[in-house]
Write an enzyme that holds these catalytic residues in place. Structure first.
Site, PDB file in Angstrom:
ATOM      1  N   ASP A   8       0.870  -1.163   0.000  1.00 43.23           N
ATOM      2  CA  ASP A   8       0.000   0.000   0.000  1.00 43.23           C
ATOM      3  C   ASP A   8       0.918   1.227   0.000  1.00 43.23           C
ATOM      4  O   ASP A   8       2.104   1.121   0.304  1.00 43.23           O
ATOM      5  CB  ASP A   8      -0.870  -0.067   1.268  1.00 43.23           C
ATOM      6  N   ASP A  10      -0.057   5.140   1.026  1.00 42.74           N
ATOM      7  CA  ASP A  10      -0.231   6.093   2.135  1.00 42.74           C
ATOM      8  C   ASP A  10      -0.387   5.375   3.474  1.00 42.74           C
ATOM      9  O   ASP A  10      -1.223   4.483   3.621  1.00 42.74           O
ATOM     10  CB  ASP A  10      -1.445   6.984   1.874  1.00 42.74           C
ATOM     11  N   ASP A  16       0.610  10.132   5.916  1.00 41.74           N
ATOM     12  CA  ASP A  16      -0.691  10.411   5.299  1.00 41.74           C
ATOM     13  C   ASP A  16      -1.517  11.293   6.230  1.00 41.74           C
ATOM     14  O   ASP A  16      -2.618  10.931   6.626  1.00 41.74           O
ATOM     15  CB  ASP A  16      -1.410   9.069   5.063  1.00 41.74           C
ATOM     16  N   TYR A  20      -5.065  12.424   2.007  1.00 43.63           N
ATOM     17  CA  TYR A  20      -4.718  12.453   0.581  1.00 43.63           C
ATOM     18  C   TYR A  20      -3.519  13.387   0.428  1.00 43.63           C
ATOM     19  O   TYR A  20      -3.273  14.235   1.279  1.00 43.63           O
ATOM     20  CB  TYR A  20      -5.894  12.954  -0.270  1.00 43.63           C
ATOM     21  N   GLN A  53      -6.908   5.963  -4.586  1.00 48.88           N
ATOM     22  CA  GLN A  53      -6.789   7.429  -4.660  1.00 48.88           C
ATOM     23  C   GLN A  53      -8.120   8.009  -5.127  1.00 48.88           C
ATOM     24  O   GLN A  53      -8.219   8.613  -6.194  1.00 48.88           O
ATOM     25  CB  GLN A  53      -5.635   7.830  -5.607  1.00 48.88           C
ATOM     26  N   SER A  54      -9.149   7.805  -4.300  1.00 46.54           N
ATOM     27  CA  SER A  54     -10.479   8.284  -4.697  1.00 46.54           C
ATOM     28  C   SER A  54     -10.529   9.808  -4.709  1.00 46.54           C
ATOM     29  O   SER A  54     -11.460  10.397  -5.262  1.00 46.54           O
ATOM     30  CB  SER A  54     -11.548   7.723  -3.767  1.00 46.54           C
ATOM     31  N   LYS A 102      -9.533  -1.102  -3.584  1.00 49.37           N
ATOM     32  CA  LYS A 102      -9.470  -2.064  -2.484  1.00 49.37           C
ATOM     33  C   LYS A 102     -10.618  -1.778  -1.526  1.00 49.37           C
ATOM     34  O   LYS A 102     -10.881  -0.618  -1.267  1.00 49.37           O
ATOM     35  CB  LYS A 102      -8.139  -1.927  -1.726  1.00 49.37           C
TER      36      LYS A 102
END
Ligand SMILES: [Mg+2]
Length: 180
Positions: A8, A10, A16, A20, A53-54, A102
């Site tokens: 993964d 972040d 993090d 984001y 990364q929404s 995910k």
């Protein structure tokens, strides 16, 4: 020992603080990340980053900034002879079994197809419950980290999932990996 180690991003290899990261100047590897990866390299030097990364879809992230960050990440890995084969990111919201995001396993299936990866002999390392859930769905081994968002998911992870190891952070994971 592992075909591939999936990481993964972040909360796993970098901090993090906001949830984001939209500029290279805000992107900071943890100070132990490369020491950890140097140890992990002995268990597999096939590395793949898989990151949700929404923020892209929400407009919090600019794709050019994301590409710039990932270019920097690739360079830093390359400098240290770390074989980062690919970075996959997902900008969608769907969380179905096969979704790219995910805990969907879409990114893993894509990696398997494009890079000829044996998922059953691979390892996923991450700080979110979705990392562990995706690993179980894809029948991979997993290490759950308490860095990043990890502590907030710990109880739920322990109740519902069976990561092969729970570690304080990536460096501790690397040092304890021989136990799994
Ligand atoms: Mg994370």
């Amino acid at each position: 020992m592992f075909d591939t180690i999936f990481l993964d991003r972040d909360g796993t290899i970098n901090g993090d603080p906001l949830g984001y990261i939209n500029s290279l100047s805000d992107y900071h590897f943890y100070d132990y990340t490369f020491e950890a990866l140097d140890i992990l390299k002995k268990y597999s030097n096939n590395l793949v980053i898989v990151t949700n990364q929404s923020g892209l879809a929400e407009g919090k992230l600019d794709i050019n900034n994301l590409n710039e960050i990932h270019h920097f990440v690739r360079e830093e890995f390359e400098k240290r002879d770390l074989n980062l084969r690919a970075i996959y990111f997902s900008q969608d919201y769907h969380e179905d079994f096969n979704s790219m995001r995910k805990p969907g396993i879409g990114m893993f299936l894509k990696a398997k197809e494009e890079l000829d990866i044996d998922l059953k002999n691979s390892l996923m390392i991450g700080d979110s419950i979705v990392d562990i859930q995706a690993a179980e769905r894809a029948e991979m081994k997993s290490i759950f980290l308490l860095s990043g968002q990890g502590k907030s998911y710990l109880e739920d992870v322990k109740r519902d999932y069976k990561p092969n190891l729970i570690a304080r952070d990536l460096l501790h994971a690397a040092k304890e990996i021989s136990s799994i």
